[in-house]
Design an enzyme around this catalytic site. Sequence first.
Site, PDB file in Angstrom:
ATOM      1  N   HIS A  33       0.846  -1.187   0.000  1.00  0.00           N
ATOM      2  CA  HIS A  33       0.000   0.000   0.000  1.00  0.00           C
ATOM      3  C   HIS A  33       0.885   1.242   0.000  1.00  0.00           C
ATOM      4  O   HIS A  33       2.085   1.170   0.217  1.00  0.00           O
ATOM      5  CB  HIS A  33      -0.820   0.075   1.304  1.00  0.00           C
ATOM      6  CG  HIS A  33      -1.674  -1.100   1.595  1.00  0.00           C
ATOM      7  ND1 HIS A  33      -3.020  -1.119   1.325  1.00  0.00           N
ATOM      8  CD2 HIS A  33      -1.405  -2.294   2.189  1.00  0.00           C
ATOM      9  CE1 HIS A  33      -3.543  -2.264   1.729  1.00  0.00           C
ATOM     10  NE2 HIS A  33      -2.584  -2.997   2.254  1.00  0.00           N
ATOM     11  N   GLU A 119       2.506  -0.737   4.423  1.00  0.00           N
ATOM     12  CA  GLU A 119       2.290   0.611   3.909  1.00  0.00           C
ATOM     13  C   GLU A 119       3.643   1.274   3.652  1.00  0.00           C
ATOM     14  O   GLU A 119       4.522   1.248   4.506  1.00  0.00           O
ATOM     15  CB  GLU A 119       1.533   1.466   4.937  1.00  0.00           C
ATOM     16  CG  GLU A 119       0.129   1.000   5.215  1.00  0.00           C
ATOM     17  CD  GLU A 119      -0.899   1.552   4.242  1.00  0.00           C
ATOM     18  OE1 GLU A 119      -0.528   2.323   3.321  1.00  0.00           O
ATOM     19  OE2 GLU A 119      -2.078   1.216   4.413  1.00  0.00           O
ATOM     20  N   HIS A 158      -2.485  -3.097  -3.374  1.00  0.00           N
ATOM     21  CA  HIS A 158      -3.854  -2.748  -3.004  1.00  0.00           C
ATOM     22  C   HIS A 158      -4.682  -2.510  -4.269  1.00  0.00           C
ATOM     23  O   HIS A 158      -5.861  -2.885  -4.329  1.00  0.00           O
ATOM     24  CB  HIS A 158      -3.827  -1.500  -2.116  1.00  0.00           C
ATOM     25  CG  HIS A 158      -5.019  -1.360  -1.236  1.00  0.00           C
ATOM     26  ND1 HIS A 158      -5.253  -0.225  -0.504  1.00  0.00           N
ATOM     27  CD2 HIS A 158      -6.056  -2.191  -0.958  1.00  0.00           C
ATOM     28  CE1 HIS A 158      -6.372  -0.361   0.186  1.00  0.00           C
ATOM     29  NE2 HIS A 158      -6.881  -1.539  -0.078  1.00  0.00           N
ATOM     30  N   ASP A 168      -3.235   2.327  -5.043  1.00  0.00           N
ATOM     31  CA  ASP A 168      -1.898   2.311  -4.434  1.00  0.00           C
ATOM     32  C   ASP A 168      -1.220   0.938  -4.535  1.00  0.00           C
ATOM     33  O   ASP A 168      -1.917  -0.067  -4.630  1.00  0.00           O
ATOM     34  CB  ASP A 168      -1.978   2.796  -2.976  1.00  0.00           C
ATOM     35  CG  ASP A 168      -2.882   1.969  -2.083  1.00  0.00           C
ATOM     36  OD1 ASP A 168      -4.045   1.719  -2.468  1.00  0.00           O
ATOM     37  OD2 ASP A 168      -2.441   1.571  -1.001  1.00  0.00           O
TER      38      ASP A 168
END
Length: 185
Positions: A33, A119, A158, A168
């Site tokens: 992500h 992330e 994602h 993303d």
Amino acid sequence: MPIESGWWSDARREASPNHNARPEGEVSTLVLHSISLPPGEFGGPEIEQFFTNRLDPDAHPYFATIAHLQVSAHLLIRRNGECVQFVPFDRRAWHAGRSRWFDGERERSELNDFSIGIELEGDEISPYRDAQYCALARVTRELLAHYPKLVQERITSHAKIAPMRKTDPGPAFDWAYFRRCLGKK
């Protein structure tokens, strides 16, 4: 041991309450992500505040629209390569949302149940930094070694698991460079 009780030894811990048990204990997919808070800004404490339910909705107009959400990722990789872990890898973090993906064998939904969410601090258009690719490759190698069902073919984005909702980590993420970094030790 680099991963012990679901925690990666190279990451700073910032425990999130936003997780629960995996229904079947399976870890077989890695979802990448990107995030920046406020959007397009890097380096502040807001991502950590968001994943730990401490984001001040009055601190920025955008925060009022997301502060009520209870979300998390297993790991955040900051622009300088610092890694912050919010949820043990053995637990289900709340990062994928409504999701579907063909994993090479079958179509599956609810990817939070069996995936690890990482992330990258970024905004999909700004190039990611070399330190982020190096840190991502390092943790990915550890995850591949630790979880036998997780293989390189099960690393996705994602955008691929929620294509009508998410984009993303975006076109700024260099998949070929990441794969090269992954091959280096």
